[in-house]
Scaffold this motif. Structure first.
Motif, PDB file in Angstrom:
ATOM      1  N   MET A 189      11.502 -12.696 -83.550  1.00  0.00           N
ATOM      2  CA  MET A 189      12.460 -12.716 -84.637  1.00  0.00           C
ATOM      3  C   MET A 189      12.310 -14.026 -85.411  1.00  0.00           C
ATOM      4  SD  MET A 189      15.835 -11.340 -82.637  1.00  0.00           S
ATOM      5  CE  MET A 189      16.851 -11.487 -84.110  1.00  0.00           C
ATOM      6  N   VAL A 190      12.807 -14.028 -86.659  1.00  0.00           N
ATOM      7  CA  VAL A 190      12.725 -15.225 -87.498  1.00  0.00           C
ATOM      8  C   VAL A 190      14.124 -15.774 -87.755  1.00  0.00           C
ATOM      9  CG1 VAL A 190      12.132 -16.116 -89.780  1.00  0.00           C
ATOM     10  CG2 VAL A 190      10.587 -14.534 -88.632  1.00  0.00           C
ATOM     11  N   MET A 191      14.273 -17.071 -87.569  1.00  0.00           N
ATOM     12  CA  MET A 191      15.470 -17.780 -88.006  1.00  0.00           C
ATOM     13  C   MET A 191      15.060 -18.639 -89.193  1.00  0.00           C
ATOM     14  SD  MET A 191      18.695 -18.381 -87.657  1.00  0.00           S
ATOM     15  CE  MET A 191      19.185 -17.908 -86.002  1.00  0.00           C
ATOM     16  N   ALA A 192      15.460 -18.202 -90.395  1.00  0.00           N
ATOM     17  CA  ALA A 192      15.037 -18.880 -91.621  1.00  0.00           C
ATOM     18  C   ALA A 192      16.064 -19.920 -92.036  1.00  0.00           C
ATOM     19  CB  ALA A 192      14.836 -17.853 -92.731  1.00  0.00           C
ATOM     20  N   PHE A 193      15.555 -21.055 -92.529  1.00  0.00           N
ATOM     21  CA  PHE A 193      16.453 -22.128 -92.947  1.00  0.00           C
ATOM     22  C   PHE A 193      16.057 -22.609 -94.332  1.00  0.00           C
ATOM     23  CE2 PHE A 193      17.797 -26.584 -93.223  1.00  0.00           C
ATOM     24  CZ  PHE A 193      19.152 -26.424 -92.969  1.00  0.00           C
ATOM     25  N   ASN A 194      17.023 -22.569 -95.236  1.00  0.00           N
ATOM     26  CA  ASN A 194      16.852 -23.012 -96.614  1.00  0.00           C
ATOM     27  C   ASN A 194      17.266 -24.477 -96.717  1.00  0.00           C
ATOM     28  OD1 ASN A 194      16.702 -21.777 -99.603  1.00  0.00           O
ATOM     29  ND2 ASN A 194      18.290 -23.330 -99.542  1.00  0.00           N
ATOM     30  N   SER A 195      16.303 -25.358 -97.005  1.00  0.00           N
ATOM     31  CA  SER A 195      16.598 -26.796 -96.947  1.00  0.00           C
ATOM     32  C   SER A 195      16.978 -27.403 -98.282  1.00  0.00           C
ATOM     33  CB  SER A 195      15.367 -27.551 -96.414  1.00  0.00           C
ATOM     34  OG  SER A 195      14.345 -27.580 -97.391  1.00  0.00           O
ATOM     35  N   ASP A 196      16.870 -26.645 -99.380  1.00  0.00           N
ATOM     36  CA  ASP A 196      17.089 -27.199-100.719  1.00  0.00           C
ATOM     37  C   ASP A 196      16.178 -28.398-100.989  1.00  0.00           C
ATOM     38  OD1 ASP A 196      19.133 -25.373-101.441  1.00  0.00           O
ATOM     39  OD2 ASP A 196      20.573 -26.530-100.276  1.00  0.00           O
ATOM     40  N   TYR A 197      15.016 -28.401-100.346  1.00  0.00           N
ATOM     41  CA  TYR A 197      14.009 -29.462-100.490  1.00  0.00           C
ATOM     42  C   TYR A 197      14.521 -30.826-100.016  1.00  0.00           C
ATOM     43  CZ  TYR A 197      12.044 -25.913-103.642  1.00  0.00           C
ATOM     44  OH  TYR A 197      11.572 -24.750-104.179  1.00  0.00           O
ATOM     45  N   GLU A 198      15.531 -30.826 -99.148  1.00  0.00           N
ATOM     46  CA  GLU A 198      16.114 -32.078 -98.661  1.00  0.00           C
ATOM     47  C   GLU A 198      15.633 -32.355 -97.241  1.00  0.00           C
ATOM     48  OE1 GLU A 198      20.338 -32.239 -99.114  1.00  0.00           O
ATOM     49  OE2 GLU A 198      20.283 -31.378-101.137  1.00  0.00           O
ATOM     50  N   ALA A 199      14.974 -33.505 -97.058  1.00  0.00           N
ATOM     51  CA  ALA A 199      14.369 -33.864 -95.770  1.00  0.00           C
ATOM     52  C   ALA A 199      15.415 -33.937 -94.656  1.00  0.00           C
ATOM     53  CB  ALA A 199      13.635 -35.192 -95.890  1.00  0.00           C
ATOM     54  N   GLU A 200      16.611 -34.442 -94.966  1.00  0.00           N
ATOM     55  CA  GLU A 200      17.658 -34.571 -93.942  1.00  0.00           C
ATOM     56  C   GLU A 200      18.037 -33.210 -93.368  1.00  0.00           C
ATOM     57  OE1 GLU A 200      21.170 -36.686 -95.021  1.00  0.00           O
ATOM     58  OE2 GLU A 200      20.094 -38.540 -95.492  1.00  0.00           O
ATOM     59  N   LYS A 201      18.164 -32.218 -94.235  1.00  0.00           N
ATOM     60  CA  LYS A 201      18.510 -30.870 -93.779  1.00  0.00           C
ATOM     61  C   LYS A 201      17.392 -30.282 -92.929  1.00  0.00           C
ATOM     62  CE  LYS A 201      21.573 -29.648 -97.641  1.00  0.00           C
ATOM     63  NZ  LYS A 201      21.788 -28.724 -98.779  1.00  0.00           N
ATOM     64  N   GLU A 202      16.147 -30.548 -93.311  1.00  0.00           N
ATOM     65  CA  GLU A 202      15.011 -30.040 -92.543  1.00  0.00           C
ATOM     66  C   GLU A 202      15.016 -30.608 -91.127  1.00  0.00           C
ATOM     67  OE1 GLU A 202      12.290 -29.842 -96.587  1.00  0.00           O
ATOM     68  OE2 GLU A 202      11.578 -31.005 -94.874  1.00  0.00           O
ATOM     69  N   VAL A 203      15.235 -31.912 -91.033  1.00  0.00           N
ATOM     70  CA  VAL A 203      15.241 -32.575 -89.718  1.00  0.00           C
ATOM     71  C   VAL A 203      16.400 -32.058 -88.871  1.00  0.00           C
ATOM     72  CG1 VAL A 203      15.542 -34.785 -88.542  1.00  0.00           C
ATOM     73  CG2 VAL A 203      14.043 -34.629 -90.545  1.00  0.00           C
ATOM     74  N   GLU A 204      17.545 -31.835 -89.506  1.00  0.00           N
ATOM     75  CA  GLU A 204      18.708 -31.313 -88.784  1.00  0.00           C
ATOM     76  C   GLU A 204      18.401 -29.950 -88.169  1.00  0.00           C
ATOM     77  OE1 GLU A 204      23.263 -29.769 -89.786  1.00  0.00           O
ATOM     78  OE2 GLU A 204      22.152 -30.956 -91.257  1.00  0.00           O
TER      79      GLU A 204
END
Length: 346
Positions: free
Chosen positions: A92-107
């Motif tokens: 399964m895939v858990m997709a995450f939309n980061s809005d191109y923000e590095a902090e959100k990606e790391v979280e």
């Protein structure tokens, strides 16, 4: 009350390990006993406990996918292809939309590590913060593939289109049509994709003895509204601006073209526009965008294959790096120039 694997084993008079082998489709169980267990599982409508299984295996069957903005059709298509490929293999895939923000990606990456994801695919990887997060991923022994991205000092697997070649190809197309002044709208320059497209554009100018003009480089962020904003500036001084423009993705290009046409600019007669991605909407009537195709479906298939090799062969440390050749798709937004833009003063 739902039955457990232990209940099934006791009621059939077999061991828990035998039932487990049947559920997980492993060898070591005779055909008659296998059929008896399968029939009983179907009769009682048994469903494996995913949480319990993940604790036994040390991971879930979930793959995390981090990308910039799902409103961009490029990412929506990417999610579709990756989800389709992984589903064929039981993931399964858990997709995450980061809005191109590095902090959100790391979280999100930290959450994926804590949740024992089977693997991770990163599409927006950029900067030192991401390198630190990748170090944490490796420490947790979670398989990782970068998709359409590379990172300096990244010693791991990735699948990407040749973005330098794509940038070169786009600029070359305009130059060979006769354009001698070319503008460029960037993506995020911390992203390898955007940066390498820009380098390809510059290399084409150099190879054709055309002066690079810093003043004709506009800072973009891959969003539709940004294309509109830059077009507003560009159109106001159209006669002074270059006759051709390379835009770092289709979505920005569509915003740019939409504003330009609404304000009387004839495309491609007065201005040629070329971009990247070849999203579904690029071929719509009235848009017919000239673009560079990244062969997204092939990229996704290859990325999933690369990730699964890591997941299913945990002892294999082979690094796989695949570069896909882009293709120019010529439609209706590029043509020979019909106006001259003044050359920059010496």
């Amino acid at each position: 009350m739902e039955k457990t694997i232990t209940d099934i084993a006791n009621e059939l008079g077999v061991s828990v390990s035998t039932v487990s082998k049947v559920i997980n489709n492993r060898t070591g169980v005779g055909p008659e006993l296998r059929k008896r267990i399968c029939d009983y599982i179907e009769e009682v409508n048994y469903r494996p406990n995913a949480i319990a299984q993940s604790m036994i295996k040390g991971r879930t069957n979930i793959v995390g996918l981090v990308f910039g903005d799902v409103r961009n059709p490029f990412y929506a298509d990417l999610l579709y292809y990756i989800q389709y490929e992984l589903r064929q293999h039981g993931y399964m895939v858990m997709a995450f939309n980061s809005d191109y923000e590095a902090e959100k990606e790391v979280e999100f990456i930290n959450q994926a590590i804590q949740s024992r994801y089977a693997g991770l695919m990163l599409i927006t990887a950029k900067g030192d913060s991401m390198l630190r997060a990748i170090s944490d991923i490796r420490a947790a022994k979670i398989p990782l593939v970068l998709v359409n991205r590379t990172l300096k000092d990244f010693n791991g697997s990735f699948v990407s289109v040749d973005n330098f070649q794509a940038g070169y190809m786009a600029a070359k197309h305009l130059i060979e049509l006769g354009h001698r002044r070319l503008a460029f709208i960037t993506g995020n320059m911390e992203s390898s994709a955007g940066y390498h497209r820009f380098l390809g554009y510059k290399q084409a100018l150099e190879n054709y003895d055309i002066e690079f003009e810093e003043s004709q480089v506009y800072s973009g962020d891959l969003k539709f509204d940004t294309g509109i904003r830059i077009a507003e500036q560009y159109v106001q001084a159209l006669d002074l601006n270059p006759t051709g423009i390379v835009i770092c993705n289709d979505l920005m290009a569509m915003g740019f073209i939409d504003y330009s046409k609404k304000h009387g600019v004839k495309i491609p007669e007065q201005l040629s526009v070329i971009s990247f991605d070849n999203i579904t909407y690029a071929d719509l009537y009235g848009m017919e965008l000239t673009t560079v195709d990244q062969h997204l479906q092939r990229m996704c298939e290859c990325a999933v294959k690369t990730l699964l090799q890591q997941i299913e062969n945990p002892g294999n440390t082979e690094i796989l790096r695949t570069m896909i050749e882009p293709t120019l798709v010529v439609r209706g937004t590029t043509a020979r120039p019909t106006r001259e833009s003044p050359l920059p003063e010496e």
